[in-house]
Every structure is written in structure tokens, then in C-alpha cells.
Design a protein around this motif. Structure first.
Motif, PDB file in Angstrom:
ATOM      1  N   ALA A 109      11.127   9.526  11.915  1.00 15.52           N
ATOM      2  CA  ALA A 109       9.736   9.575  11.630  1.00 15.52           C
ATOM      3  C   ALA A 109       9.011  10.344  12.770  1.00 15.52           C
ATOM      4  CB  ALA A 109       9.391   7.962  12.084  1.00 15.52           C
ATOM      5  N   PRO A 110       7.774  10.770  12.204  1.00 18.54           N
ATOM      6  CA  PRO A 110       6.877  11.815  13.030  1.00 18.54           C
ATOM      7  C   PRO A 110       6.407  10.996  14.049  1.00 18.54           C
ATOM      8  CG  PRO A 110       5.841  11.231  10.980  1.00 18.54           C
ATOM      9  CD  PRO A 110       7.279  10.751  10.889  1.00 18.54           C
ATOM     10  N   GLY A 168       9.040  12.789   5.165  1.00 16.45           N
ATOM     11  CA  GLY A 168       8.115  13.971   5.356  1.00 16.45           C
ATOM     12  C   GLY A 168       8.313  14.854   4.138  1.00 16.45           C
ATOM     13  N   LEU A 169       7.086  15.815   3.825  1.00 15.53           N
ATOM     14  CA  LEU A 169       7.188  16.708   2.713  1.00 15.53           C
ATOM     15  C   LEU A 169       6.921  18.065   3.145  1.00 15.53           C
ATOM     16  CD1 LEU A 169       4.519  14.237   0.622  1.00 15.53           C
ATOM     17  CD2 LEU A 169       7.219  14.213   0.498  1.00 15.53           C
ATOM     18  N   GLY A 170       7.340  18.893   2.175  1.00 11.60           N
ATOM     19  CA  GLY A 170       7.287  20.211   2.446  1.00 11.60           C
ATOM     20  C   GLY A 170       8.227  21.168   3.469  1.00 11.60           C
ATOM     21  N   LYS A 171       8.019  22.154   3.714  1.00 14.69           N
ATOM     22  CA  LYS A 171       8.848  23.154   4.448  1.00 14.69           C
ATOM     23  C   LYS A 171       9.397  22.322   5.716  1.00 14.69           C
ATOM     24  CE  LYS A 171       8.470  27.559   2.547  1.00 14.69           C
ATOM     25  NZ  LYS A 171       8.059  29.098   3.050  1.00 14.69           N
ATOM     26  N   GLY A 191       0.628  -1.301  -0.221  1.00 11.51           N
ATOM     27  CA  GLY A 191       0.071  -0.114  -0.089  1.00 11.51           C
ATOM     28  C   GLY A 191       0.942   1.010   0.000  1.00 11.51           C
ATOM     29  N   ALA A 192       0.039   2.281  -0.145  1.00 12.91           N
ATOM     30  CA  ALA A 192       0.883   3.688  -0.233  1.00 12.91           C
ATOM     31  C   ALA A 192      -0.451   4.628   0.342  1.00 12.91           C
ATOM     32  CB  ALA A 192       1.086   4.275  -1.609  1.00 12.91           C
ATOM     33  N   THR A 193       0.311   5.584   1.484  1.00 14.10           N
ATOM     34  CA  THR A 193      -0.491   6.267   2.161  1.00 14.10           C
ATOM     35  C   THR A 193       0.211   7.743   2.148  1.00 14.10           C
ATOM     36  OG1 THR A 193      -1.090   4.702   3.693  1.00 14.10           O
ATOM     37  CG2 THR A 193      -1.344   6.900   4.362  1.00 14.10           C
ATOM     38  N   LEU A 194      -0.678   8.883   1.992  1.00 13.41           N
ATOM     39  CA  LEU A 194      -0.502  10.245   2.162  1.00 13.41           C
ATOM     40  C   LEU A 194      -1.277  10.825   3.249  1.00 13.41           C
ATOM     41  CD1 LEU A 194       1.288  12.681   0.897  1.00 13.41           C
ATOM     42  CD2 LEU A 194      -0.729  13.153  -0.575  1.00 13.41           C
ATOM     43  N   THR A 195      -0.589  11.486   4.286  1.00 14.25           N
ATOM     44  CA  THR A 195      -1.340  12.396   5.002  1.00 14.25           C
ATOM     45  C   THR A 195      -1.026  13.864   5.029  1.00 14.25           C
ATOM     46  OG1 THR A 195       0.195  11.684   6.890  1.00 14.25           O
ATOM     47  CG2 THR A 195      -1.821  10.251   6.768  1.00 14.25           C
ATOM     48  N   VAL A 196      -1.843  14.800   5.196  1.00 13.03           N
ATOM     49  CA  VAL A 196      -1.570  16.198   5.213  1.00 13.03           C
ATOM     50  C   VAL A 196      -2.297  17.114   6.048  1.00 13.03           C
ATOM     51  CG1 VAL A 196      -1.607  18.274   3.450  1.00 13.03           C
ATOM     52  CG2 VAL A 196      -1.336  15.772   2.569  1.00 13.03           C
ATOM     53  N   PRO A 197      -1.648  17.580   7.170  1.00 11.05           N
ATOM     54  CA  PRO A 197      -2.432  18.510   8.034  1.00 11.05           C
ATOM     55  C   PRO A 197      -2.756  19.667   7.550  1.00 11.05           C
ATOM     56  CG  PRO A 197      -0.184  17.955   8.821  1.00 11.05           C
ATOM     57  CD  PRO A 197      -0.050  17.291   7.202  1.00 11.05           C
ATOM     58  N   ASP A 209       2.272  14.497  14.784  1.00  6.16           N
ATOM     59  CA  ASP A 209       2.951  15.750  14.443  1.00  6.16           C
ATOM     60  C   ASP A 209       2.316  16.416  13.300  1.00  6.16           C
ATOM     61  OD1 ASP A 209       4.736  15.459  16.473  1.00  6.16           O
ATOM     62  OD2 ASP A 209       6.147  14.368  15.670  1.00  6.16           O
ATOM     63  N   ALA A 210       2.665  17.683  12.919  1.00  2.46           N
ATOM     64  CA  ALA A 210       2.190  18.507  12.081  1.00  2.46           C
ATOM     65  C   ALA A 210       3.090  18.409  10.912  1.00  2.46           C
ATOM     66  CB  ALA A 210       1.908  20.101  12.595  1.00  2.46           C
ATOM     67  N   VAL A 211       2.940  17.233  10.145  1.00  3.63           N
ATOM     68  CA  VAL A 211       4.199  17.173   8.907  1.00  3.63           C
ATOM     69  C   VAL A 211       3.362  16.306   8.066  1.00  3.63           C
ATOM     70  CG1 VAL A 211       5.171  15.327  10.119  1.00  3.63           C
ATOM     71  CG2 VAL A 211       6.256  16.381   8.463  1.00  3.63           C
ATOM     72  N   ARG A 212       3.566  16.709   6.948  1.00  2.00           N
ATOM     73  CA  ARG A 212       2.959  15.785   5.662  1.00  2.00           C
ATOM     74  C   ARG A 212       4.038  14.520   5.606  1.00  2.00           C
ATOM     75  NH1 ARG A 212       2.054  20.066   0.595  1.00  2.00           N
ATOM     76  NH2 ARG A 212       0.487  21.471   1.865  1.00  2.00           N
ATOM     77  N   VAL A 213       3.197  13.442   5.433  1.00  4.88           N
ATOM     78  CA  VAL A 213       4.012  12.245   5.285  1.00  4.88           C
ATOM     79  C   VAL A 213       3.247  11.191   4.216  1.00  4.88           C
ATOM     80  CG1 VAL A 213       4.546  10.010   6.665  1.00  4.88           C
ATOM     81  CG2 VAL A 213       4.316  12.250   7.880  1.00  4.88           C
ATOM     82  N   ALA A 214       4.309  10.977   3.445  1.00  4.11           N
ATOM     83  CA  ALA A 214       4.327  10.074   2.261  1.00  4.11           C
ATOM     84  C   ALA A 214       4.819   8.598   2.622  1.00  4.11           C
ATOM     85  CB  ALA A 214       4.491  10.464   1.033  1.00  4.11           C
ATOM     86  N   GLU A 215       4.018   7.696   2.776  1.00  8.86           N
ATOM     87  CA  GLU A 215       4.767   6.262   3.128  1.00  8.86           C
ATOM     88  C   GLU A 215       4.370   5.120   2.220  1.00  8.86           C
ATOM     89  OE1 GLU A 215       4.939   5.066   7.519  1.00  8.86           O
ATOM     90  OE2 GLU A 215       3.512   3.803   6.878  1.00  8.86           O
TER      91      GLU A 215
END
Length: 610
Positions: A454-455, A410-413, A360-366, A377-383
Motif C-alpha cells: 500500500a502507498p 497501484g497503476l502505471g509503470k 465505493g470506488a476511488t481513483l487518484t492520479v498524481p 506517495d507519487a503513485v496512481r491508486v485505484a481502490e
């Protein structure tokens, strides 16, 4: 079935509470069981020699259940009177003698006058499903006042038949047959009166596994009796499904969080035949939010989710079994997942070894609302993840082995390059003692490790399931939820399973050993999997890179089967904890019961059974 207007001939209906659920009976249930084996790729040709079947359960299903469906299809192909004449001739020629395919096929062809090689070839030497779709309908009044209805019928499945097209008027159904050897054809039906409904096989005499495409696509013009969807109440503990229609089970849903107050809305769970197009979706509204609506494109008070499993896409002949897609947004976070699961068990009806693999593949975005779920944690994560599970059904100690491997970033700034790897492995065994299994011993070994980048939501937890595993548990996920009170830890057991430690306690790596002894105290419901109250004694030991950890205590558990749900609700009372750091009772009062014996907060695990 035809005399009953296409309804099943079964007269049995459940009693009591189970009667509330929409469930197929008789031939409908038998067909669904056979279709499921074919959809899972486990069906084998009926004509297989007995000793060459993969397992005895499949032999029984094919030789008896699928053969019964084959005789129904043969009766449909020949017609009632011809089929009756064939059976009389077959008996007269072969009574008390050994027969084979040649004897039956020869007799059927002699009586019917048709070549039936196509029929016996598909039913005896191949597996597959029958499915025809009504894709277009044209109706026109003729000069003599009658009506001509033309329906375009396309073959979608592997098996062939002569598809029946029915047109209903005030005087009933008029049915015409198409050709068995055409994949795309127009079938004409003439009626003296104006049609009120058009559909394939209205009397349910043919084999057609997916009836959703039997009616005309213009749903609004279809009478209630012909609609594709049945709406029901989602009764607790009951599964509901239907042979011919999609079942939508509706229920109100509500929970509470500190940031949003009371959260309430509606949830619907749907499926076709219990196995295809399994959906769960919900939409809720928050009583309050700390975010200004003017700062967002969408109202942050709305939250929702959608889960879809085993989809049948419009251009596919079969559903994509094992495929799962998820979209969600709640508690200030949005995300999505796509996964594929393969069942690699050598047998499907024999309990020897069951194995599954999932990729599987997962993306989470605050969403920047200023609040997050608990342990997040407030961080974008692709896994990307891979997991495998194998259960060995041994008479002595049945064992379960699970391995989960993940890699993410983690993704983003501020998160660029923050890649991590994550590994969890567990082996557990259960031993039942006594003639009626009133004592159960369980032993579990666990190891987990994760990269330091890891967050929090992807860390290894000392006592609880991680936030991804509890994502759709609305009482556990939110910060300040209904059950996440200070004196009771309610996150389901998981991770290293150290019951005396805070569910929020996370580590980089840990190994653990969990032991539990259970005694059945009260049996509530009878059966092979009775619902019962158990008393338990447990001991957990583990170690991180720096500290040995341990706990011991007692508990009570409600465990078993209630209607269609596996119920597990337990309360664990750790009375001894070896290390004060990270304990459940950290930051609260700890009551001394004696030297090296301490009493901490209760650990409560609620199974998700509705």
C-alpha cells in the motif's frame, strides 16, 4: 397562501444571527419534513392501522403531518367552496360519532358530485410524492387580440392531481386546471393581455414536492420572482435551504502551502430543500507553482473540486438517495470517487440502533507537478471500499462500531501488480456521569492492518486520520499548510488514536485501546447539546508486531453544538510517551519532567465545522 401570492402564512422569523440564514418556516418546513421521509423510503400509508406502524414517530408523522397535507390536497381537488360545503355536511351528518374512510369519502362525493376513489386510494393506502413538470410552452396571439398559452405538463411523481397552469399578465394570474387522470397533457389558458410568465401552481395551493420543474425551462426569460436559484452568503455555522428554489451559498476561501504560497478563490455549496442535489464546488488560484505552465495542457495554478450528493437525474422520477460523486484536483494530485450509502436502521425517529453501509470506488492520479500533499506517495491508486457503521443508543454505555474494508492496486509503470488489502475496525463507548452529564468517560478499541504494497496515503496511521479522510481539509492536506507547523500536530485524531505519536507515523498493523475522562468546566451556550469547554485526562495503549506503545496526558476541548454545526476543537498535551520511535517529538527537543515523564509537541484537532 393564495391570498399572499403563494407565500407561506407563517409569521415567525428567527432573531439574531440565525435570521441571516434562508430557512423555510410553517407549512413549507412541514412539507419538507414529510417529503424527506418519503424520499428515504420511511413513509407508511396514512390508512395503516395504528398498532401496525413500524414506530411511534412514524405514526405521528403520518397520522398528523401527512394527514394535514392530505386535507390540503383534498381542498385543492374539490375547490374552496365545495370543500367548505363538504366540511359542513360532514359535521352535520357525523358530529360526535365514530367515522371512517367510507363516511368521509361518501360525504365528499355526494357534495362534489365526483368519484374520489383515486384520491383516497393514493393518500390512504399508498405512499408516494406528487410532482408535475412543465416541459413546453407555446404562446400565440388570437385574431380577436387575446392570447392563447398552451403548456405541456407531464406527471413525474406517484400521486395524481389536477395540475393548475398559471399565466401571468399585467392584471395578475389566470389559472386553468388539467385532468387528474392524464400523465401527459396540454393545458390551455386564455388571457386578454400578453403573458409575462408561465408556471405550474403559481399560488402554491397544490402538493408538488419538486417546484424546480414548475417553471418554463427558458430560465433567462423568467422574471426574478420565478427563478429556480437563490444566491446567498454562506454564513458560518448556518445551514440554508428553500422550499421552492435551489440555494447557492457563496463564500471566499483561502489557505497556504509551501509549494504554492497563498491559495485563494471561491466556494459554493448548494442544495434543494436541504436534502436533494447537495453540491459543494470550489475553484482556487495559487500564488506560485514550481511547475512551468508551458509544459502542461492546463494551468497548474488552478485547483478545484466538486462533490454531488443525492442527485435527481433528468430521466428519474426520484433522486438517487445516498449516491455521492466527487471530482477534485489540488496539490499536484487529481482524483474521483463514486459511492452509495444505505441506511439500514430499523427505526428512523427512535434512538435504538442506527446503521449505515457504504460501497465505493476511488481513483487518484498524481499530475506530475513535482509536489504532492502531505503523507502521499507519487503513485496512481485505484481502490474499492466497503464500510459499515452501527451505533447502539443504550442508556448505560452508548456504543459505536465501525468497520472499513478496502482493496486497491497501484497503476502505471512500476506499480503493476502492487495490490493491497486494508482493514480497520473500531468499537467505542461513552458514559455520562452526574445528573447534568458534567462528567464523560469514553473507551475505544481499535485494530488496523494493511498490505505492505500500500502507498503511504493508504497506510494505517498511529495517531491520525489517513489522507483520504482529510482530503477536503485544506488546512491539513497540503504539504507545509497553515496549521502543519513543526511544533503543533494538527491532523485530526484517528487511526490508532495514540496521541503521543507523529501523525505521519504509519504501520502495517496495530491494535490500540484509548481511554479518556472529561469534566465540563465552562458552559458557553445552553441547550440539550451545549457548547462547553471540557478538561480531559487520557491514556492510550497499543502494540505493533514489534513494539508496545503508550502515552498519557491531559487536554482541553471545545465541544458541543453551535447553531447548525457540531463543533469539536481540542488540544492534547501528552506528558508521557513509552517509545521514542515515531513520537510527536521525534527530531525535536524533548523536555524531561522527571523519570519516565516527557513533554512532546501539542496535538491539536480542529473539527471541520464551516
Amino acid at each position: 397562501r393564495a391570498h399572499r401570492g403563494g407565500r407561506d402564512s407563517a409569521v415567525f422569523r428567527p432573531k439574531g444571527y440565525r435570521r441571516l440564514a434562508r430557512r423555510p418556516q410553517g407549512t413549507d418546513a412541514l412539507q419538507i419534513a414529510d417529503y424527506r421521509l418519503d424520499l428515504l423510503g420511511r413513509a407508511e400509508p396514512v390508512g395503516t392501522r395504528s398498532d401496525l406502524f413500524n414506530e411511534f414517530g412514524i405514526y405521528n408523522e403520518m397520522i398528523y403531518t401527512r394527514a394535514e397535507l392530505m386535507y390540503g390536497a383534498l381542498r385543492d381537488a374539490l375547490g374552496d367552496s365545495t370543500f367548505a360545503a363538504f366540511m359542513h355536511r360532514y359535521y352535520a351528518d357525523w358530529a360526535l360519532q365514530h367515522v371512517d374512510e367510507r363516511a368521509m369519502r361518501t360525504t365528499a362525493e355526494l357534495v362534489s358530485g365526483d368519484s374520489l376513489g383515486w384520491f383516497f386510494d393514493q393518500w390512504l393506502r399508498r405512499t408516494g410524492l406528487t410532482d408535475y413538470a412543465l416541459t413546453n410552452v407555446k404562446t400565440k396571439r388570437q385574431p380577436d387580440g387575446s392570447w392563447l398559452t398552451r403548456g405541456r405538463v407531464k406527471k413525474k411523481g406517484e400521486y395524481r392531481e389536477a395540475p393548475p397552469l398559471g399565466v401571468r399578465t399585467s392584471s395578475g394570474w389566470t389559472i386553468a386546471r388539467g385532468a387528474w387522470d392524464r400523465d401527459d397533457q396540454w393545458i390551455e389558458v386564455r388571457t386578454p393581455d400578453k403573458p409575462t410568465a408561465v408556471r405550474l401552481d403559481p399560488l402554491r395551493t397544490t402538493e408538488d414536492w419538486d417546484r424546480r420543474n414548475d417553471a418554463h425551462p427558458r430560465v433567462l426569460l423568467i422574471p426574478d420572482a420565478e427563478r429556480r436559484v437563490r444566491n446567498v452568503i454562506d454564513w458560518p455555522f448556518l445551514d440554508q435551504y428553500d422550499r421552492d428554489r435551489i440555494v447557492n451559498a457563496w463564500t471566499p476561501i483561502a489557505w497556504y502551502t509551501t509549494p504554492n504560497g497563498l491559495v485563494g478563490g471561491i466556494r459554493v455549496r448548494s442544495n434543494y430543500q436541504g436534502i436533494v442535489d447537495r453540491d459543494e464546488s470550489g475553484l482556487v488560484y495559487n500564488a506560485k507553482t514550481p511547475v512551468s505552465r508551458a509544459d502542461r495542457y492546463a494551468d497548474p495554478r488552478f485547483e478545484g473540486w466538486w462533490i454531488h450528493e443525492n442527485p435527481r437525474l433528468p430521466w428519474t422520477a426520484r433522486p438517487l438517495m445516498g449516491v455521492r460523486t466527487t471530482l477534485w484536483t489540488f496539490d499536484g494530485v487529481a482524483g474521483g470517487e463514486i459511492a452509495k450509502t444505505w441506511d439500514t436502521s430499523p427505526f428512523v425517529t427512535s434512538r435504538v440502533r442506527t446503521s449505515t453501509h457504504t460501497l465505493g470506488a476511488t481513483l487518484t492520479v498524481p499530475r506530475g507537478f513535482g509536489y504532492l500533499p502531505a503523507r502521499w506517495d507519487a503513485v496512481r491508486v485505484a481502490e474499492a471500499t466497503y464500510s459499515t457503521s452501527t451505533r447502539l443508543w443504550r442508556p448505560g454505555w452508548p456504543q459505536l462500531m465501525t468497520i472499513s474494508v478496502a482493496g486497491g492496486t497501484g497503476l502505471g509503470k512500476g506499480a503493476a501488480g502492487s495490490g493491497y488489502a486494508r482493514l480497520e475496525a473500531a468499537v467505542s463507548g461513552v458514559k455520562a456521569w452526574g445528573a447534568d452529564s458534567t462528567n464523560i468517560s469514553s473507551l475505544r478499541a481499535y485494530a488496523g492492518a494493511v498490505g505492505s504494497a500500500a502507498p503511504l496515503q493508504r497506510r494505517i496511521f498511529a495517531s491520525a486520520r489517513d489522507p483520504y479522510q482529510t482530503l477536503f481539509n485544506h488546512f491539513v492536506r497540503p504539504e507545509g499548510g497553515i496549521l502543519t507547523r513543526d511544533q503543533v500536530a494538527t491532523v485530526p485524531l484517528g487511526g490508532a488514536g495514540l496521541r503521543g505519536f507523529d501523525p505521519a507515523a504509519s504501520v502495517d498493523e496495530i491494535g490500540a485501546l484509548n481511554f479518556e475522562q472529561g469534566l465540563r468546566l465552562v458552559t458557553i451556550t445552553p441547550g440539550s447539546r451545549p457548547l462547553a469547554i471540557w478538561g480531559t485526562l487520557f491514556a492510550d495503549g497499543g502494540a505493533t508486531r514489534h513494539d508496545p506503545l503508550g502515552d498519557a496526558g491531559a487536554g482541553v476541548m471545545l465541544r458541543g453544538w453551535l447553531f447548525d454545526r457540531d463543533v469539536r476543537v481540542r488540544v492534547d498535551l501528552p506528558v508521557w510517551v513509552s517509545n521514542s520511535r515515531g513520537r510527536i517529538g521525534e527530531g525535536t527537543a524533548t523536555y524531561a519532567l522527571g523519570d519516565n515523564v516527557q513533554f512532546d509537541r501539542v496535538q491539536l484537532t480542529l473539527g471541520s465545522f464551516w
